[in-house]
Design an enzyme around this catalytic site. Sequence first.
Site, PDB file in Angstrom:
ATOM      1  N   CYS A   5       0.754  -1.230  -0.239  1.00 44.95           N
ATOM      2  CA  CYS A   5      -0.146  -0.046   0.052  1.00 44.95           C
ATOM      3  C   CYS A   5       0.894   1.221  -0.033  1.00 44.95           C
ATOM      4  O   CYS A   5       2.101   1.091   0.255  1.00 44.95           O
ATOM      5  CB  CYS A   5      -0.900   0.116   1.314  1.00 44.95           C
ATOM      6  SG  CYS A   5      -1.830  -1.695   1.516  1.00 44.95           S
ATOM      7  N   ARG A  20       1.233   1.876  -5.970  1.00 50.63           N
ATOM      8  CA  ARG A  20       1.450   0.959  -5.000  1.00 50.63           C
ATOM      9  C   ARG A  20       0.137   0.061  -4.682  1.00 50.63           C
ATOM     10  O   ARG A  20       0.359  -1.103  -4.140  1.00 50.63           O
ATOM     11  CB  ARG A  20       2.114   1.496  -3.551  1.00 50.63           C
ATOM     12  CG  ARG A  20       3.374   2.254  -3.912  1.00 50.63           C
ATOM     13  CD  ARG A  20       3.828   2.790  -2.505  1.00 50.63           C
ATOM     14  NE  ARG A  20       4.092   1.533  -1.410  1.00 50.63           N
ATOM     15  CZ  ARG A  20       5.174   0.972  -1.589  1.00 50.63           C
ATOM     16  NH1 ARG A  20       6.161   1.263  -2.350  1.00 50.63           N
ATOM     17  NH2 ARG A  20       5.323   0.064  -0.545  1.00 50.63           N
ATOM     18  N   GLU A  36       8.543 -11.599 -22.449  1.00 51.14           N
ATOM     19  CA  GLU A  36       8.424 -10.150 -21.936  1.00 51.14           C
ATOM     20  C   GLU A  36       7.286  -9.675 -22.907  1.00 51.14           C
ATOM     21  O   GLU A  36       6.243  -8.969 -22.234  1.00 51.14           O
ATOM     22  CB  GLU A  36       9.622  -9.339 -21.910  1.00 51.14           C
ATOM     23  CG  GLU A  36       9.266  -7.863 -21.834  1.00 51.14           C
ATOM     24  CD  GLU A  36       8.901  -7.479 -20.476  1.00 51.14           C
ATOM     25  OE1 GLU A  36       8.805  -8.338 -19.597  1.00 51.14           O
ATOM     26  OE2 GLU A  36       8.647  -6.368 -19.950  1.00 51.14           O
ATOM     27  N   HIS A  56       5.956 -29.048 -28.764  1.00 50.48           N
ATOM     28  CA  HIS A  56       5.928 -30.001 -27.754  1.00 50.48           C
ATOM     29  C   HIS A  56       4.607 -29.696 -27.045  1.00 50.48           C
ATOM     30  O   HIS A  56       4.569 -30.177 -25.829  1.00 50.48           O
ATOM     31  CB  HIS A  56       7.059 -29.486 -26.987  1.00 50.48           C
ATOM     32  CG  HIS A  56       8.526 -30.064 -27.768  1.00 50.48           C
ATOM     33  ND1 HIS A  56       8.765 -31.447 -28.084  1.00 50.48           N
ATOM     34  CD2 HIS A  56       9.496 -29.292 -28.194  1.00 50.48           C
ATOM     35  CE1 HIS A  56      10.136 -31.468 -28.789  1.00 50.48           C
ATOM     36  NE2 HIS A  56      10.299 -30.032 -28.814  1.00 50.48           N
ATOM     37  N   ASN A  96       0.715  -0.686   6.049  1.00 50.85           N
ATOM     38  CA  ASN A  96       1.001  -1.303   4.954  1.00 50.85           C
ATOM     39  C   ASN A  96       1.964  -2.544   5.337  1.00 50.85           C
ATOM     40  O   ASN A  96       2.752  -2.601   5.912  1.00 50.85           O
ATOM     41  CB  ASN A  96       2.090  -0.476   4.126  1.00 50.85           C
ATOM     42  CG  ASN A  96       2.653  -1.100   2.922  1.00 50.85           C
ATOM     43  OD1 ASN A  96       2.077  -2.021   2.410  1.00 50.85           O
ATOM     44  ND2 ASN A  96       3.949  -0.379   2.504  1.00 50.85           N
ATOM     45  N   GLY A  97       1.296  -3.785   4.720  1.00 51.15           N
ATOM     46  CA  GLY A  97       2.086  -5.014   5.013  1.00 51.15           C
ATOM     47  C   GLY A  97       1.010  -5.920   5.758  1.00 51.15           C
ATOM     48  O   GLY A  97       0.000  -5.890   5.401  1.00 51.15           O
ATOM     49  N   LYS A 108       3.578  -8.294 -20.993  1.00 49.43           N
ATOM     50  CA  LYS A 108       3.162  -7.030 -21.204  1.00 49.43           C
ATOM     51  C   LYS A 108       1.906  -7.115 -21.655  1.00 49.43           C
ATOM     52  O   LYS A 108       0.724  -6.346 -21.117  1.00 49.43           O
ATOM     53  CB  LYS A 108       4.069  -6.213 -22.285  1.00 49.43           C
ATOM     54  CG  LYS A 108       5.243  -5.601 -21.676  1.00 49.43           C
ATOM     55  CD  LYS A 108       5.090  -4.581 -20.780  1.00 49.43           C
ATOM     56  CE  LYS A 108       6.255  -4.152 -19.724  1.00 49.43           C
ATOM     57  NZ  LYS A 108       6.400  -5.240 -18.877  1.00 49.43           N
ATOM     58  N   LYS A 151       2.936  -1.606  -8.423  1.00 47.66           N
ATOM     59  CA  LYS A 151       4.278  -1.371  -8.917  1.00 47.66           C
ATOM     60  C   LYS A 151       5.296  -2.250  -8.133  1.00 47.66           C
ATOM     61  O   LYS A 151       6.430  -2.661  -8.518  1.00 47.66           O
ATOM     62  CB  LYS A 151       4.636   0.136  -9.070  1.00 47.66           C
ATOM     63  CG  LYS A 151       5.992   0.524  -9.610  1.00 47.66           C
ATOM     64  CD  LYS A 151       6.051   0.519 -10.964  1.00 47.66           C
ATOM     65  CE  LYS A 151       7.076   0.717 -11.664  1.00 47.66           C
ATOM     66  NZ  LYS A 151       7.108   0.195 -12.870  1.00 47.66           N
ATOM     67  N   TRP A 162      -3.719  -1.740  -1.557  1.00 41.93           N
ATOM     68  CA  TRP A 162      -4.034  -2.875  -2.123  1.00 41.93           C
ATOM     69  C   TRP A 162      -4.129  -4.076  -1.443  1.00 41.93           C
ATOM     70  O   TRP A 162      -3.318  -4.371  -0.408  1.00 41.93           O
ATOM     71  CB  TRP A 162      -2.358  -3.139  -3.005  1.00 41.93           C
ATOM     72  CG  TRP A 162      -2.330  -4.281  -4.043  1.00 41.93           C
ATOM     73  CD1 TRP A 162      -2.826  -4.238  -5.332  1.00 41.93           C
ATOM     74  CD2 TRP A 162      -2.210  -5.543  -3.965  1.00 41.93           C
ATOM     75  NE1 TRP A 162      -2.877  -5.297  -6.237  1.00 41.93           N
ATOM     76  CE2 TRP A 162      -2.228  -6.120  -5.031  1.00 41.93           C
ATOM     77  CE3 TRP A 162      -1.400  -6.148  -2.714  1.00 41.93           C
ATOM     78  CZ2 TRP A 162      -1.921  -7.449  -5.320  1.00 41.93           C
ATOM     79  CZ3 TRP A 162      -1.124  -7.601  -2.996  1.00 41.93           C
ATOM     80  CH2 TRP A 162      -1.316  -8.204  -4.397  1.00 41.93           C
ATOM     81  N   GLU A 204      -0.693  -8.130 -18.822  1.00 41.96           N
ATOM     82  CA  GLU A 204      -0.812  -7.235 -17.730  1.00 41.96           C
ATOM     83  C   GLU A 204      -1.537  -5.725 -18.252  1.00 41.96           C
ATOM     84  O   GLU A 204      -2.306  -5.175 -17.448  1.00 41.96           O
ATOM     85  CB  GLU A 204       0.473  -7.069 -17.190  1.00 41.96           C
ATOM     86  CG  GLU A 204       1.422  -6.295 -17.734  1.00 41.96           C
ATOM     87  CD  GLU A 204       2.613  -5.838 -16.753  1.00 41.96           C
ATOM     88  OE1 GLU A 204       2.203  -5.549 -15.449  1.00 41.96           O
ATOM     89  OE2 GLU A 204       3.856  -5.935 -17.244  1.00 41.96           O
TER      90      GLU A 204
HETATM   91  C1  AGP Z   1       6.503  -5.624 -14.909  1.00 38.92           C
HETATM   92  O1  AGP Z   1       5.974  -5.004 -15.949  1.00 38.92           O
HETATM   93  C2  AGP Z   1       5.418  -6.276 -14.066  1.00 38.92           C
HETATM   94  N1  AGP Z   1       4.555  -5.146 -13.508  1.00 38.92           N
HETATM   95  C3  AGP Z   1       6.085  -7.006 -12.874  1.00 38.92           C
HETATM   96  O2  AGP Z   1       6.312  -8.291 -13.416  1.00 38.92           O
HETATM   97  C4  AGP Z   1       7.569  -6.863 -12.348  1.00 38.92           C
HETATM   98  O3  AGP Z   1       8.405  -6.642 -13.192  1.00 38.92           O
HETATM   99  C5  AGP Z   1       7.722  -7.650 -11.165  1.00 38.92           C
HETATM  100  O4  AGP Z   1       6.632  -7.458 -10.253  1.00 38.92           O
HETATM  101  C6  AGP Z   1       8.837  -7.497 -10.608  1.00 38.92           C
HETATM  102  O5  AGP Z   1       9.203  -6.151  -9.960  1.00 38.92           O
HETATM  103  P1  AGP Z   1      10.549  -5.747  -9.211  1.00 38.92           P
HETATM  104  O6  AGP Z   1      11.016  -5.535 -10.560  1.00 38.92           O
HETATM  105  O7  AGP Z   1      10.219  -4.398  -8.787  1.00 38.92           O
HETATM  106  O8  AGP Z   1      11.014  -6.479  -8.443  1.00 38.92           O
END
Ligand code: AGP
Length: 624
Positions: free
Chosen positions: A2, A27, A496, A519, A103-104, A500, A619, A79, A503
């Site tokens: 959070c 966050r 990647e 496979h 937070n946590g 992307k 994030k 969150w 997400e």
């Molecule tokens: C990236 O686009 C993602 N939001 C996610 O996979 C991210 O890379 C992952 O949570 C790791 O985050 P970090 O690099 O802050 O450890």
Amino acid sequence: MCGIVGYVGKRPVVDLLLKGLGQLEYRGYDSTGIAVERSGEKKIEILKSEGKLENVARLAKELDQAAKGATCGMGHTRWATHGKPTTQNAHPHRTGHVVLVHNGIIENYAEIKREMASKGYHPVSETDSELFGFLVLEEMKAGKKLRPAVTASFRRITGSCSVVVMSDLEPGTVVGIRNGTPMVAATDPKGGGILASDAQPLLDLTKDVIFLEDGVGVEITEAGLKFFEFANDAEVRPATTHLDWNAENMEKGGYPTFMRKEIFEQPTAIVDTLNATLDRAKTEAFPLAKHRASDLLLAAEEIVFVACGTSWHAALLGKYWIEKYARIPVAVELASEFRYRDPVLKPKTLVIGITQSGETADTLAVLKDMKKRGVPTAAITNVRGSSISREADGTFFTAAGPEVGVASTKAFMAQLVTLLCFAGARSKVGPQAAGIDPKVSKKLFEHTLALPHAIQTFLGDEQGLAKQVKAIAKALDDAKGFFFIGRGYSFPMALEGALKLKELAYVYAEGYAAGELKHGPIAMIEEGMVVVVLAPKDSWRDKTVSNLEEVKARGAKIVSVGEAGDTHLRSLSDHWIPLPHLEDEALLPFAMAPVVQLLSYEIALLKGTNIDKPRNLAKSVTVE
Ligand code: AGP
């Protein structure tokens, strides 16, 4: 996971909290709340709502003068972990005269809940956080002031978290403690001070900030900041860090979203990270700047990368580069798996955590565990003062600047730069270096220095690559699902690209090593599926093209990404994205990254999703 902000001073706090929470929304953003101390009254007023910050901002407009005049308060953007994202579960929570944000996770919440129930306390929310207020209330009932009551309560809980607490009985005081989730504080030059889950909300007030260590708390009054250890209440004097981040960096700079701005900032991120990683006063190839982390890297005989998500994809590319150029063994591990294994590590293995945020719980846990075992550790992170940078024996800081979009773009690019520099630097030292032709890394270095310009030219402006990708995205709007395939350096980029797309656009997408298709996954290919084929002119191109033909024959629509002059590849494709010619095939991921980022971005735009803040994500993932 959070965001918290707290302030005491001379400035009107409502606007300050709302702005700060806006900067922390990355966050978590499923509910929001603020608590402000009504001016001239011993009374804290709480506004909270499920959903985004704008709901609370709307409520704040209705506040009366006493609340609008407040100069002491705190806020929270949530969150959800314990309990649904509802207004009732939103922070701040009030228990009698005590108000708190958290937070946590409180791991022993069930036990505390039972104990508190026997004393007549019954939470109104489903959160673990609210229970902390009961503890503080009890301590204050027994005669303690706010700060000792908070520290005594904190000693009762287990789990990694931060809390910030206020009380109607102690006007003009905000007490925060950090233990496992981040907290940064600063003195307001106008009087008083501020704390937050990261440095961004502080930057409007000052650039001199204090990153709290785990176990340390801060009491803020109009007189300033006092730091203490919660274990024994002893006062401490933590060091101040001067940040060169510019508050303007945080604005969108004319782009519709932070993510788009950050995609276009990638050439700068490459330059800045090269300058941060290398000693640019030297002319030799890949001269790593000398510090503790570079010493560890140069001494290692094996490397294990641990990371999550996009950072894990960067690690995979790091493996390809380091093994090719430096000939030392590299393993790439998912932090969430590695932390619960009992891995066998050879002596002189360096474990490197890669995390743009520096706060990812699983990655952090691995480094802590390695430290306990006496294994040397290093980190690659984009955030100075982040938890991982304090945990690791040495840290490489990428210089992407603040990344606000939840989907990592320029921070990923900066990680790649650092990893490529590792490969070049390691090719020159260690017993294996005797067998490596120094001309190879010299050439790679020359080409690397030309990279920012090449990527800048390739990205161009909105009329360039972005326009072309937009048109392709439109034609793919009705796709049933996507596969991204590639071999060699294109394989991590395929992973990647699929991540992307998932997400950002919430559509079905898989990333595969092209050779793995037959496979199993090829059974999924039929009309309506799109296969994005990453086949630049490199050592793997011909094999990938064979895989393209297999999926084309089964009805998939083909989007190819290849070298501009590859007319054969183009002729096999329904849609075609040409890459620039880069002198070295190892550098092609730097060109493929903006392609897969923009493709996902444009598809997400058509789907109407929230690009900077995709659903269910945050994030920095500070819970496992
Ligand atoms: C990236 O686009 C993602 N939001 C996610 O996979 C991210 O890379 C992952 O949570 C790791 O985050 P970090 O690099 O802050 O450890």
